[in-house]
Design an enzyme around this catalytic site. Structure first.
Site, PDB file in Angstrom:
ATOM      1  N   ASP A 267      -3.317  -3.635 -19.247  1.00 47.28           N
ATOM      2  CA  ASP A 267      -2.338  -2.395 -19.545  1.00 47.28           C
ATOM      3  C   ASP A 267      -2.641  -1.848 -20.998  1.00 47.28           C
ATOM      4  O   ASP A 267      -1.862  -1.376 -21.531  1.00 47.28           O
ATOM      5  CB  ASP A 267      -1.085  -3.033 -19.297  1.00 47.28           C
ATOM      6  CG  ASP A 267      -0.547  -3.498 -18.251  1.00 47.28           C
ATOM      7  OD1 ASP A 267       0.153  -4.511 -17.923  1.00 47.28           O
ATOM      8  OD2 ASP A 267      -1.231  -2.976 -17.069  1.00 47.28           O
TER       9      ASP A 267
ATOM     10  N   LEU B 257      -3.548  -6.776  -7.370  1.00 49.07           N
ATOM     11  CA  LEU B 257      -3.079  -7.836  -8.288  1.00 49.07           C
ATOM     12  C   LEU B 257      -4.294  -8.637  -9.165  1.00 49.07           C
ATOM     13  O   LEU B 257      -3.870  -9.694  -9.872  1.00 49.07           O
ATOM     14  CB  LEU B 257      -1.997  -8.820  -7.755  1.00 49.07           C
ATOM     15  CG  LEU B 257      -0.589  -8.235  -7.065  1.00 49.07           C
ATOM     16  CD1 LEU B 257       0.075  -8.998  -5.986  1.00 49.07           C
ATOM     17  CD2 LEU B 257      -0.113  -7.707  -8.387  1.00 49.07           C
TER      18      LEU B 257
ATOM     19  N   GLY C  64       0.823  -1.149  -0.107  1.00 45.52           N
ATOM     20  CA  GLY C  64      -0.140  -0.025   0.046  1.00 45.52           C
ATOM     21  C   GLY C  64       0.928   1.282   0.135  1.00 45.52           C
ATOM     22  O   GLY C  64       0.234   2.284   0.428  1.00 45.52           O
TER      23      GLY C  64
ATOM     24  N   HIS D 254       1.193   1.290 -13.331  1.00 51.39           N
ATOM     25  CA  HIS D 254       2.268   0.178 -13.818  1.00 51.39           C
ATOM     26  C   HIS D 254       3.503   0.422 -13.486  1.00 51.39           C
ATOM     27  O   HIS D 254       4.116   1.463 -14.101  1.00 51.39           O
ATOM     28  CB  HIS D 254       1.824  -0.207 -15.216  1.00 51.39           C
ATOM     29  CG  HIS D 254       2.446  -1.532 -15.707  1.00 51.39           C
ATOM     30  ND1 HIS D 254       2.353  -2.765 -15.317  1.00 51.39           N
ATOM     31  CD2 HIS D 254       3.577  -1.562 -16.608  1.00 51.39           C
ATOM     32  CE1 HIS D 254       3.008  -3.653 -15.871  1.00 51.39           C
ATOM     33  NE2 HIS D 254       4.049  -2.813 -16.720  1.00 51.39           N
TER      34      HIS D 254
ATOM     35  N   ASN E  72      -4.605   2.693 -13.418  1.00 51.55           N
ATOM     36  CA  ASN E  72      -3.984   1.857 -12.869  1.00 51.55           C
ATOM     37  C   ASN E  72      -2.667   2.309 -13.051  1.00 51.55           C
ATOM     38  O   ASN E  72      -2.198   3.022 -14.103  1.00 51.55           O
ATOM     39  CB  ASN E  72      -3.993   0.325 -13.459  1.00 51.55           C
ATOM     40  CG  ASN E  72      -3.010  -0.607 -12.928  1.00 51.55           C
ATOM     41  OD1 ASN E  72      -2.831  -0.925 -11.717  1.00 51.55           O
ATOM     42  ND2 ASN E  72      -2.155  -1.181 -13.929  1.00 51.55           N
TER      43      ASN E  72
END
Ligand code: GRF
Length: 203
Positions: free
Chosen positions: A150, A90, A12, A109, A107
């Site tokens: 992605d 995940l 986190g 990445h 998201n």
């Protein structure tokens, strides 16, 4: 004031970066009102508790098949969530969720998409692949989430140097400190303003 849900699976630190930048209090356009974890053991839950942020655990093994997406949508609706931020998360969200929250999920990445991304590319594996290929620059990307892993619109990227004696762990930490923890809060601010503008609300 938009309601933001942060999805987590591990330490986190990206959630903490959002908290430290005011998204659990002083930021004027939105507030983290929910943390959703894929695991009961995620330390990110302790970070949520420390801020008094409600959390839910939605573990795939407890919601097999389509039940998982249905539970995710139920939790988001119950908390009237406007923006979903995947931060070290995940599990894969199915198209039922990405369609229901189209243009509302982002998201982080830990690489410069389209490099080192796609199925199986997460966490330390990304940095192992970066070092294995011998690239001299890596970084992080914040992108919109759709049904392609992605594959959504790229919102922000930040480059980070790869150094001679880097290990995957050292490189991961540098990418977090010098890229992830900087561009994720910036991207959440961008998205809050974009969502409010779409709703013709003052920004
Ligand atoms: C980080 O490498 C992040 O880029 C990736 O998951 C790892 C842990 O993130 N998505 P966090 O500390 O749980 O935010």
């Amino acid at each position: 004031m938009l309601n933001i849900a942060v999805f987590v699976s591990g330490g986190g630190t990206n959630l903490q970066a959002l908290i430290d930048r005011g998204f659990a209090g002083s930021y004027p356009h939105g507030r983290i009102t929910l943390v959703v974890s894929s695991s009961y053991k995620a330390y990110a839950i302790e970070r949520a508790k420390g801020q008094g942020i409600p959390y839910e655990v939605v573990a795939r093994k407890e919601h097999p098949g389509e039940a998982f997406d249905k539970r995710i949508i139920e939790v988001l609706k119950n908390h009237s969530i406007d923006l979903v931020v995947l931060a070290g998360y995940l599990s894969i969200l199915g198209q039922t969720v990405t369609d229901a929250y189209k243009d509302r999920i982002i998201n982080i990445h830990p690489a410069l998409i389209p490099s080192f991304c796609g199925m199986g590319m997460y966490g330390l594996r990304v940095h192992e692949a970066v070092l294995g290929r011998g690239v001299k620059v890596t970084g992080a990307t914040v992108h919109m989430v759709n049904e392609i892993p992605d594959g959504g619109e790229i919102l922000l990227q930040k480059a980070v140097d790869v150094l001679e004696d880097d290990t995957p762990e050292v490189l991961q930490r540098r990418v977090m400190e010098q890229a992830e923890w900087i561009i994720l809060p910036q991207a959440v601010d961008m998205m809050c303003k974009r969502i409010k503008e779409r709703a013709n609300e003052p920004v």
